[in-house]
Design a protein around this motif. Structure first.
Motif, mmCIF file in Angstrom:
data_model
loop_
_atom_site.group_PDB
_atom_site.id
_atom_site.type_symbol
_atom_site.label_atom_id
_atom_site.label_comp_id
_atom_site.label_asym_id
_atom_site.label_seq_id
_atom_site.Cartn_x
_atom_site.Cartn_y
_atom_site.Cartn_z
ATOM 1 N N THR A 47 7.051 0.777 -3.687
ATOM 2 C CA THR A 47 7.649 -0.374 -3.019
ATOM 3 C C THR A 47 8.919 -0.830 -3.724
ATOM 4 O O THR A 47 9.858 -1.307 -3.075
ATOM 5 C CB THR A 47 6.636 -1.538 -2.967
ATOM 6 N N GLN A 48 8.980 -0.655 -5.038
ATOM 7 C CA GLN A 48 10.151 -1.048 -5.826
ATOM 8 C C GLN A 48 11.228 0.038 -5.836
ATOM 9 O O GLN A 48 12.278 -0.122 -6.464
ATOM 10 C CB GLN A 48 9.731 -1.354 -7.271
ATOM 11 N N LEU A 49 10.996 1.153 -5.148
ATOM 12 C CA LEU A 49 11.868 2.328 -5.103
ATOM 13 C C LEU A 49 12.013 2.978 -6.475
ATOM 14 O O LEU A 49 13.068 3.442 -6.874
ATOM 15 C CB LEU A 49 13.241 2.012 -4.496
ATOM 16 N N PHE A 50 10.919 2.992 -7.202
ATOM 17 C CA PHE A 50 10.769 3.816 -8.391
ATOM 18 C C PHE A 50 9.678 4.823 -8.029
ATOM 19 O O PHE A 50 8.494 4.617 -8.290
ATOM 20 C CB PHE A 50 10.424 2.961 -9.609
ATOM 21 N N GLY A 51 10.123 5.884 -7.358
ATOM 22 C CA GLY A 51 9.199 6.754 -6.649
ATOM 23 C C GLY A 51 8.266 7.540 -7.548
ATOM 24 O O GLY A 51 8.722 8.280 -8.421
ATOM 25 N N PRO A 52 6.943 7.435 -7.300
ATOM 26 C CA PRO A 52 5.972 8.249 -8.030
ATOM 27 C C PRO A 52 5.715 9.591 -7.364
ATOM 28 O O PRO A 52 4.828 10.332 -7.777
ATOM 29 C CB PRO A 52 4.713 7.377 -7.989
ATOM 30 N N GLY A 53 6.492 9.909 -6.323
ATOM 31 C CA GLY A 53 6.194 11.094 -5.530
ATOM 32 C C GLY A 53 5.147 10.756 -4.482
ATOM 33 O O GLY A 53 4.926 9.594 -4.148
ATOM 34 N N LYS A 54 4.471 11.763 -3.966
ATOM 35 C CA LYS A 54 3.459 11.520 -2.941
ATOM 36 C C LYS A 54 2.332 10.668 -3.517
ATOM 37 O O LYS A 54 1.934 10.809 -4.678
ATOM 38 C CB LYS A 54 2.913 12.840 -2.418
ATOM 39 N N LEU A 55 1.805 9.764 -2.705
ATOM 40 C CA LEU A 55 0.703 8.913 -3.125
ATOM 41 C C LEU A 55 -0.601 9.705 -3.062
ATOM 42 O O LEU A 55 -0.955 10.248 -2.014
ATOM 43 C CB LEU A 55 0.608 7.686 -2.221
ATOM 44 N N ASP A 56 -1.284 9.770 -4.210
ATOM 45 C CA ASP A 56 -2.549 10.510 -4.227
ATOM 46 C C ASP A 56 -3.616 9.846 -5.090
ATOM 47 O O ASP A 56 -4.757 10.311 -5.142
ATOM 48 C CB ASP A 56 -2.333 11.954 -4.688
ATOM 49 N N GLY A 57 -3.245 8.759 -5.803
ATOM 50 C CA GLY A 57 -4.235 8.080 -6.633
ATOM 51 C C GLY A 57 -4.692 8.891 -7.831
ATOM 52 O O GLY A 57 -5.769 8.626 -8.381
ATOM 53 N N ARG A 58 -3.865 9.830 -8.263
ATOM 54 C CA ARG A 58 -4.206 10.683 -9.405
ATOM 55 C C ARG A 58 -3.147 10.535 -10.499
ATOM 56 O O ARG A 58 -1.978 10.317 -10.202
ATOM 57 C CB ARG A 58 -4.277 12.149 -8.984
ATOM 58 N N PRO A 59 -3.525 10.648 -11.778
ATOM 59 C CA PRO A 59 -2.520 10.605 -12.842
ATOM 60 C C PRO A 59 -1.607 11.817 -12.736
ATOM 61 O O PRO A 59 -2.039 12.905 -12.371
ATOM 62 C CB PRO A 59 -3.360 10.647 -14.122
ATOM 63 N N GLY A 60 -0.317 11.621 -13.048
ATOM 64 C CA GLY A 60 0.612 12.733 -12.927
ATOM 65 C C GLY A 60 1.962 12.423 -13.540
ATOM 66 O O GLY A 60 2.282 11.281 -13.891
ATOM 67 N N GLU A 61 2.775 13.468 -13.635
ATOM 68 C CA GLU A 61 4.082 13.400 -14.286
ATOM 69 C C GLU A 61 4.995 12.360 -13.661
ATOM 70 O O GLU A 61 5.614 11.544 -14.365
ATOM 71 C CB GLU A 61 4.741 14.788 -14.205
ATOM 72 N N PHE A 62 5.104 12.353 -12.338
ATOM 73 C CA PHE A 62 6.103 11.493 -11.710
ATOM 74 C C PHE A 62 5.651 10.029 -11.645
ATOM 75 O O PHE A 62 6.496 9.131 -11.642
ATOM 76 C CB PHE A 62 6.470 12.024 -10.329
ATOM 77 N N THR A 63 4.356 9.781 -11.616
ATOM 78 C CA THR A 63 3.894 8.393 -11.710
ATOM 79 C C THR A 63 4.246 7.832 -13.086
ATOM 80 O O THR A 63 4.715 6.690 -13.207
ATOM 81 C CB THR A 63 2.380 8.302 -11.468
ATOM 82 N N THR A 64 4.044 8.615 -14.131
ATOM 83 C CA THR A 64 4.379 8.173 -15.487
ATOM 84 C C THR A 64 5.880 7.950 -15.634
ATOM 85 O O THR A 64 6.324 6.940 -16.204
ATOM 86 C CB THR A 64 3.897 9.204 -16.515
#
Length: 358
Positions: A47-64
């Motif tokens: 929502t803040q346009l700091f994209g975590p990539g696709k939403l999947d509810g899993r830990p990952g590189e792009f969420t971090t």
């Protein structure tokens, strides 16, 4: 007797801390089961346009990476997911519902795989309502299928109600063909910085980081060219000239196909051209592979990200790309072929030998 505030304040602090912290189970649940705390953080960052990539509810590189960049933008210490202290109260619910509408079917249809067949279409649609939903709600298909069990998402029809993440929907129907978006002079002070090794695009205004998105850059012989470039034009709902020679060698040929607009156009729904021939930032027909594959030299990002990025940038802006230069192609030297053996003289028949006639 203790003052009531002495009792209430610690409870409020405990509730706030619990709401902010992420609990990552150990061991993790089997994929694709989402972890609610992580999905809430992904929705907040998206929502803040700091994209975590696709939403999947899993830990990952792009969420971090998205988390740390958002923390940096807010002047906060950078942390791992489990230690962040962000207030996620703006995401009170992680799920909502969406009802499939009859008009959604106009964006779904037959999608040939070969460019020659695609070029004969007027539009390159989604191949299913599931693909329509994954892009509309920025989601991995596995997430939608898991949270909607036992509903079969590959057999959806108008009237079906689907559970989806609470994100700002990507509205394909709001996009029209615009050959060149107008310049926005007040954005000319902004700059896009891309690190192809990090596979991230950052938008800056002075010392302020405004947005950050995962991308797929080129690599190897087709690496995205580092350097200082600028945006020469932005096209909404572009067509695409598919030329195998350009894609593989960067050399234009006469054997090409003009592919029509649509969400499954190879450059998606936006083309941000740079002053380097054939190189740009664009959408994609493969959002699930962003950051996990390589392009033919351009920088592609999800359609749901690029449409929001375009609202913050303009023609004329600088684009700084850092990363390895394209690797030189090996020179293939053909071995000289040995000369053919001398031809044997034609055999003379018996009568020619007897009478001496040639």
């Amino acid at each position: 007797m203790k003052h009531p505030l002495a009792i209430v304040l610690p409870l409020l602090l405990l509730a706030f801390t619990a709401a902010s912290a992420i609990v990552i189970p150990d061991p993790l649940p089997k994929a694709p089961e989402p972890i609610d705390d992580i999905l809430r953080l992904q929705i907040f960052l998206d929502t803040q346009l700091f994209g975590p990539g696709k939403l999947d509810g899993r830990p990952g590189e792009f969420t971090t990476k998205a988390l740390k960049r958002y923390q940096r933008a807010q002047g906060l210490p950078e942390t791992e997911m489990a230690a962040h202290t962000l207030d996620l109260a703006s995401v009170p619910e992680i799920y909502t519902t969406y009802t499939i509408r009859p008009e959604d079917l106009q964006y779904v249809g037959d999608l040939p795989h070969q460019p020659s067949a695609q070029s004969r279409k007027k539009y390159l649609p989604y191949d299913s309502l599931l693909e329509f939903l994954t892009e509309r709600f920025h989601s991995a298909p596995e997430l939608l299928e898991f949270i909607n069990r036992p509903l079969k998402l590959r057999a959806l029809k108008p009237g079906d109600v689907v559970k989806v993440p609470t994100v700002q929907p990507f509205l394909l129907e709001a996009l029209t063909e615009v050959p060149k978006l107008p310049e926005v002079p007040e954005y000319l002070t902004r700059v896009i910085k891309i690190d192809t090794r990090e596979k991230v695009l950052d938008l800056w205004e002075g010392d302020k980081l405004l947005a950050s998105l995962p991308i797929t850059p080129g690599s190897g012989h087709l690496a995205t060219p580092p350097g200082n470039w600028r945006i020469v034009g932005i096209t909404q709902m572009p067509t695409f000239r598919w030329d195998k020679s350009v894609l593989e060698y960067g050399v234009r040929s006469n054997n090409a196909y003009e592919l029509p607009i649509g969400p499954n156009n190879p450059v998606g729904v936006m083309w941000i051209g740079l002053n380097r021939a054939g190189i740009g930032i664009h959408g994609t027909n493969s959002p699930q592979t962003i950051g996990r594959s390589s392009s033919h030299g351009c920088m592609r990002t999800a359609n749901w990200d690029v449409v929001r990025l375009v609202k913050l940038i303009t023609q004329g802006m600088p684009v700084i790309i850092e990363g390895p230069a394209p690797e030189p192609r090996p020179v293939v030297v053909r071995k000289a072929e040995p000369p053919p053996p001398p031809a044997e003289p034609p055999k003379r028949g018996f009568f020619k030998w007897l009478f001496g006639k040639q």
